[in-house]
Structure formats: structure tokens, C-alpha cells
Design an enzyme around this catalytic site. Structure first.
Site, mmCIF file in Angstrom:
data_model
loop_
_atom_site.group_PDB
_atom_site.id
_atom_site.type_symbol
_atom_site.label_atom_id
_atom_site.label_comp_id
_atom_site.label_asym_id
_atom_site.label_seq_id
_atom_site.Cartn_x
_atom_site.Cartn_y
_atom_site.Cartn_z
ATOM 1 N N ASP A 33 -0.420 -7.005 17.293
ATOM 2 C CA ASP A 33 1.476 -7.512 16.264
ATOM 3 C C ASP A 33 0.152 -7.426 14.874
ATOM 4 O O ASP A 33 1.129 -7.031 14.040
ATOM 5 C CB ASP A 33 1.587 -8.425 16.837
ATOM 6 C CG ASP A 33 2.474 -9.516 16.653
ATOM 7 O OD1 ASP A 33 3.257 -8.377 15.396
ATOM 8 O OD2 ASP A 33 2.688 -10.669 16.829
ATOM 9 N N GLY A 118 -2.827 -8.372 26.782
ATOM 10 C CA GLY A 118 -3.631 -8.580 25.952
ATOM 11 C C GLY A 118 -3.830 -10.252 26.353
ATOM 12 O O GLY A 118 -3.438 -10.144 27.695
HETATM 13 N N1 AR6 Z 1 -3.215 0.143 19.168
HETATM 14 C C1 AR6 Z 1 -2.687 0.157 20.570
HETATM 15 N N2 AR6 Z 1 -3.284 -1.244 21.710
HETATM 16 C C2 AR6 Z 1 -3.679 -2.611 20.501
HETATM 17 C C3 AR6 Z 1 -3.543 -2.178 19.530
HETATM 18 C C4 AR6 Z 1 -3.527 -1.435 18.880
HETATM 19 N N3 AR6 Z 1 -3.831 -1.446 17.307
HETATM 20 N N4 AR6 Z 1 -4.410 -3.180 19.047
HETATM 21 C C5 AR6 Z 1 -4.333 -4.467 20.720
HETATM 22 N N5 AR6 Z 1 -4.089 -2.795 21.630
HETATM 23 P P1 AR6 Z 1 -2.215 -7.577 23.032
HETATM 24 P P2 AR6 Z 1 0.383 -9.375 24.435
HETATM 25 C C6 AR6 Z 1 -3.254 -3.667 23.067
HETATM 26 O O1 AR6 Z 1 -2.651 -9.520 22.978
HETATM 27 O O2 AR6 Z 1 -0.592 -9.175 25.745
HETATM 28 C C7 AR6 Z 1 -0.064 -11.679 19.540
HETATM 29 O O3 AR6 Z 1 -1.055 -12.248 18.625
HETATM 30 C C8 AR6 Z 1 -4.499 -4.571 23.614
HETATM 31 O O4 AR6 Z 1 -5.260 -4.176 23.636
HETATM 32 O O5 AR6 Z 1 -2.397 -7.363 21.507
HETATM 33 O O6 AR6 Z 1 1.908 -8.292 24.697
HETATM 34 C C9 AR6 Z 1 1.925 -11.404 19.289
HETATM 35 O O7 AR6 Z 1 1.623 -11.977 17.837
HETATM 36 C C10 AR6 Z 1 -3.484 -4.921 25.095
HETATM 37 O O8 AR6 Z 1 -4.112 -3.498 25.831
HETATM 38 O O9 AR6 Z 1 -0.653 -8.248 22.968
HETATM 39 C C11 AR6 Z 1 2.220 -11.915 20.621
HETATM 40 O O10 AR6 Z 1 1.989 -13.864 20.455
HETATM 41 C C12 AR6 Z 1 -2.037 -4.828 24.269
HETATM 42 O O11 AR6 Z 1 -2.734 -3.676 22.875
HETATM 43 C C13 AR6 Z 1 0.927 -12.070 21.562
HETATM 44 O O12 AR6 Z 1 -0.635 -11.130 20.968
HETATM 45 C C14 AR6 Z 1 -1.626 -5.684 24.307
HETATM 46 O O13 AR6 Z 1 -2.339 -6.688 23.621
HETATM 47 C C15 AR6 Z 1 1.670 -10.819 22.607
HETATM 48 O O14 AR6 Z 1 0.458 -10.692 23.924
#
Ligand code: AR6
Length: 171
Positions: A33, A118
């Protein structure tokens, strides 16, 4: 069918729409995000403020601003609470709502991050199975679409590849 799994940064994908693993405020955060908001620029947050949030498992769409993608589809995935709070259905809802919105807006190429695995701590293998089932079922009805799973690390990519192999074997 049009489904591929890659190792890569979702903000760099040249597709019609990328999906953001958001939270229900739609006002930004960390992880993917934060990366999407940084790459898109402040206009994205300005448009998100007009949306007044989004329910878990639902999705809302904005423009992509400075991203190569035309649209960003924002979906809050479920926070993992042990598996008995409807997390699987909510996660499937995030994928399906996002895909329906993409189709409605004529976005034929769509890239997803691994939603909820994540900071929301959804178990990776279980999330990968639900995501794969939902995407492949949708693609059967929309064979003209091309869906990319953009995995940020090898462990995530391996999990989605295993889920796809299992799905193929079970059919
Ligand atoms: N491109 C692709 N994947 C990514 C990138 C990127 N640039 N950066 C991280 N990931 P998360 P969630 C991966 O924590 O669990 C936020 O604060 C990461 O390695 O981003 O759905 C929101 O505002 C992992 O595999 O999302 C919410 O509050 C995946 O994206 C909360 O986090 C998801 O990790 C959502 O948590």
C-alpha cells in the site's frame, strides 16, 4: 488460460490495473500500500479520500496517476484471526470483487500482490490456494483477461506456484 506468476514489484507493472492490498480506511499504510501510494504520487491519496473507505473483502477503483497502470483497485483483505472468522471467504471476496471491478472498467490485464499475507498474517499456503482458485474460476468466465500475481519474494512466488500445480492436479 491467462494466469502468470512473477517475481517483481507491482508498482512497475505495465498493466491496465494493479490491485492494492489496502486497509478499510483506503488512506494508505505500509507494505505494498505504501509503495503504491509513493509511486502514484499524492493525487492518489486525494482521490482515495473521496471514497470514504471500503469494507473488508470488497473493492474500490481509482486512477493510477504516476503509475504505469491506468487504474488502482483497492481492496482490504482480512486480518488473520485464526481461521474461524470467515477469513477464507473474505480473502476470496477481495480477489473476486477486484476482478469484477476490473472487468467492469474494461481492464483486461490485472496484477495482484499477495493480499493479506504480509502484516495481516494470513498463512501463505492457504492464501495462495484461495487466490488461485478464485482467479482461475474467474478466468474461465473471462478468457480474454490476463492476470499476473506479482510476488515480492521467492518464498511467496514458490507458494503461488505450488498452489497452481496443486490446482491443476486436482482438476
Ligand atoms: N510489490 C509487490 N508486492 C509487495 C510490494 C511491492 N512493491 N511490497 C510489499 N509486497 P502487505 P497485507 C508484498 O503487508 O498483509 C498495509 O499497511 C509483501 O511482501 O503489504 O494485506 C495496508 O495499509 C507481501 O507478500 O499487505 C494494510 O493496513 C504482500 O505484498 C495492511 O498493510 C502483502 O503484504 C495490509 O496487509
Amino acid at each position: 488460460m491467462g494466469y502468470r506468476i512473477i517475481l517483481g514489484d507491482i508498482t512497475e507493472q505495465h498493466v491496465d490495473a494493479i490491485v492494492n492490498a489496502a486497509n478499510t480506511s483506503l488512506l494508505g499504510g505500509g507494505g505494498v500500500d505504501g509503495a503504491i501510494h509513493r509511486a502514484a504520487g499524492p493525487e492518489l491519496l486525494a482521490e482515495c479520500r473521496t471514497l470514504h473507505g471500503c469494507g473488508t473483502g470488497k473493492a474500490k477503483i481509482t486512477k493510477g496517476y504516476r503509475l504505469p497502470a491506468n487504474y488502482v483497485i483497492h481492496t482490504p483483505g482480512p486480518i488473520w484471526r485464526g481461521g474461524t472468522a470467515g477469513e477464507d471467504a473474505l480473502l476470496a471476496g477481495s480477489y473476486l470483487s477486484s476482478l469484477r471491478l476490473a472487468a467492469e472498467y474494461g481492464a483486461k490485464t490485472v496484477a495482484f500482490p499477495s493480499i493479506s499475507t504480509g502484516v495481516y498474517h494470513f498463512p501463505l499456503e492457504r492464501a495462495a490456494r484461495t487466490a488461485t482458485e478464485t482467479i482461475l474460476a474467474f478466468l474461465r468466465e473471462h478468457p480474454d483477461m490476463e492476470i499476473t500475481m506479482a510476488c515480492f519474494d521467492e518464498r511467496t512466488k514458490a507458494a503461488y506456484e505450488r498452489a497452481l500445480a496443486e490446482y491443476g492436479a486436482a482438476r
